[in-house]
Design a protein around this motif. Structure first.
Motif, PDB file in Angstrom:
ATOM      1  N   MET A  40       0.731  -1.132  -0.031  1.00 42.64           N
ATOM      2  CA  MET A  40       0.081   0.115   0.059  1.00 42.64           C
ATOM      3  C   MET A  40       0.829   1.118   0.011  1.00 42.64           C
ATOM      4  N   LEU A  41       1.803   1.248   0.719  1.00 40.52           N
ATOM      5  CA  LEU A  41       2.812   2.326   0.782  1.00 40.52           C
ATOM      6  C   LEU A  41       3.481   2.653  -0.655  1.00 40.52           C
ATOM      7  N   GLY A  42       3.807   1.468  -1.251  1.00 40.09           N
ATOM      8  CA  GLY A  42       4.420   1.437  -2.696  1.00 40.09           C
ATOM      9  C   GLY A  42       3.416   2.163  -3.651  1.00 40.09           C
ATOM     10  N   SER A  43       2.135   1.918  -3.471  1.00 43.94           N
ATOM     11  CA  SER A  43       1.195   2.298  -4.432  1.00 43.94           C
ATOM     12  C   SER A  43       1.154   4.076  -4.441  1.00 43.94           C
ATOM     13  N   LEU A  44       1.661   4.344  -3.176  1.00 43.98           N
ATOM     14  CA  LEU A  44       1.618   6.025  -3.174  1.00 43.98           C
ATOM     15  C   LEU A  44       2.605   6.662  -4.223  1.00 43.98           C
ATOM     16  N   LEU A  45       3.563   6.003  -4.573  1.00 42.66           N
ATOM     17  CA  LEU A  45       4.496   6.386  -5.368  1.00 42.66           C
ATOM     18  C   LEU A  45       3.955   6.876  -6.918  1.00 42.66           C
ATOM     19  N   THR A  46       2.734   6.278  -7.213  1.00 41.78           N
ATOM     20  CA  THR A  46       2.050   6.836  -8.350  1.00 41.78           C
ATOM     21  C   THR A  46       0.584   7.487  -8.008  1.00 41.78           C
ATOM     22  N   VAL A  47       0.266   7.774  -6.757  1.00 42.57           N
ATOM     23  CA  VAL A  47      -0.821   8.016  -6.380  1.00 42.57           C
ATOM     24  C   VAL A  47      -1.226   9.452  -7.127  1.00 42.57           C
ATOM     25  N   ARG A  48      -0.126  10.326  -7.569  1.00 44.25           N
ATOM     26  CA  ARG A  48      -0.580  11.460  -8.028  1.00 44.25           C
ATOM     27  C   ARG A  48      -1.068  11.257  -9.523  1.00 44.25           C
ATOM     28  N   HIS A  49      -0.847  10.240 -10.179  1.00 38.64           N
ATOM     29  CA  HIS A  49      -1.489   9.747 -11.294  1.00 38.64           C
ATOM     30  C   HIS A  49      -2.413   8.793 -11.411  1.00 38.64           C
ATOM     31  N   VAL A  50      -3.316   9.044 -10.345  1.00 36.58           N
ATOM     32  CA  VAL A  50      -4.348   7.954 -10.096  1.00 36.58           C
ATOM     33  C   VAL A  50      -5.018   7.657 -11.301  1.00 36.58           C
ATOM     34  N   ARG A  51      -5.166   8.437 -11.997  1.00 38.59           N
ATOM     35  CA  ARG A  51      -6.231   8.264 -13.490  1.00 38.59           C
ATOM     36  C   ARG A  51      -5.413   7.204 -14.338  1.00 38.59           C
ATOM     37  N   GLU A  52      -4.136   7.242 -14.355  1.00 43.15           N
ATOM     38  CA  GLU A  52      -3.403   6.146 -15.062  1.00 43.15           C
ATOM     39  C   GLU A  52      -3.650   4.879 -14.607  1.00 43.15           C
ATOM     40  N   TRP A  53      -4.313   4.653 -13.276  1.00 43.38           N
ATOM     41  CA  TRP A  53      -4.565   3.442 -12.768  1.00 43.38           C
ATOM     42  C   TRP A  53      -5.651   2.515 -13.348  1.00 43.38           C
TER      43      TRP A  53
END
Length: 289
Positions: A40-53
């Motif tokens: 879950m912490l690792g997911s924070l690295l790309t949270v700024r680009h959540v639309r690309e999830w």
């Protein structure tokens, strides 16, 4: 030759090599708790680009399958079999990546150097992890099968990443978040409550941001851009780097077989990552001409 994919792969491998050293400092904590929080912490690295999830369902399913499936099988392997033997069997994933490439990636062919380099590298990996002392017990067979399952999951996930439609590296954040939630659900259902110390929280943060975060981003890029046969051969250096970090931190020592193992791993990786056309002997080329 474009070396960027290999650099991405090596960056991921270097981060994964730190897992054994860092995990030793959290060994008193339930493993699925550590994995869940870390992912879950690792997911924070790309949270700024959540639309690309947002990616096609089959891409998302493959990502969760690979990241969660690997940890699920590996942690159960550690529970059911001796850690050393389980670790060795889980390191068969680079060899499987090479051998399964022609089956899962149409148009891919294996050259002798890919196969030989991977076999030599895996043998070296087994040697450096075990020190030449490996004994398998039938009583631990379920654990061995779990460890092999972890290897199969990671190898097939990696190859499917290359086969499926390309997606943004940032989509890996969504995979990590989902896998982390599944791991925490398993923790709540099967493990005792966790009470990390301040130092252990710090280690979990490092695990989450590097081997459980940035490493997956680098690996995704390597698999989308690079040759999976070469990447698989390079993967055999993971246990070498892991062992060297353990030695540097004072948590392990090298025995007499280490030099042979290191030579096998480095030689196998070099052979497997070398383009086949570079290995053609002059007299063979002359005959073909």
């Amino acid at each position: 030759m474009n070396n960027k994919p290999m650099l991405y792969a090596f960056a991921a491998i270097a981060m994964w090599a730190s897992v054994a050293t860092l995990s030793a400092l959290t060994h008193t904590l339930p493993p699925f708790f550590v994995a869940g929080i870390g992912l879950m912490l690792g997911s924070l690295l790309t949270v700024r680009h959540v639309r690309e999830w947002k990616v096609p369902l089959k891409v998302f399913a493959n990502g969760v399958y690979g990241i969660f499936g690997f940890y699920f099988f590996l942690f159960n392997a550690y529970r059911l079999a001796p850690v050393m033997e389980a670790t060795v069997l889980s390191y068969v994933w680079p060899l499987l990546m090479v051998l399964l490439s022609p089956l899962l990636l149409p148009g891919t062919r294996l050259s002798a150097n890919h196969i030989l380099g991977s076999v030599i590298g895996f043998a070296g990996a087994a040697l450096i992890v075990t020190g030449g002392k490996l004994s398998l017990s039938m009583n631990a067979m379920p654990g061995y099968l779990m460890a092999i399952g972890a290897a199969v999951v990671w190898a097939t996930y990696s190859l499917f990443t290359r086969r499926l439609p390309a997606s943004s590296d940032n989509a890996v954040g969504g995979f990590c978040l989902t896998a982390g939630l599944l791991a925490l659900a398993l923790h709540a259902a099967t493990e005792p409550a966790a009470h990390p110390s301040a130092a252990q929280w710090l280690i979990i943060v490092v695990l989450g941001l590097l081997p459980m975060g940035a490493a997956f981003l680098c690996w995704n890029r390597a698999m989308q851009l690079g040759d999976p046969r070469q990447t698989g051969a390079l993967g055999n250096t993971t246990p070498l780097l892991s062992t060297l970090l353990l030695v540097a931190s004072g948590q392990a020592t090298l025995n007499g077989s280490a030099a042979i193992a290191i030579a096998m791993i480095v030689g196998g990786a070099a052979l497997g990552t070398m383009p086949a056309d570079k290995l053609r002997l002059p007299w063979i080329q002359a005959r073909r001409a």
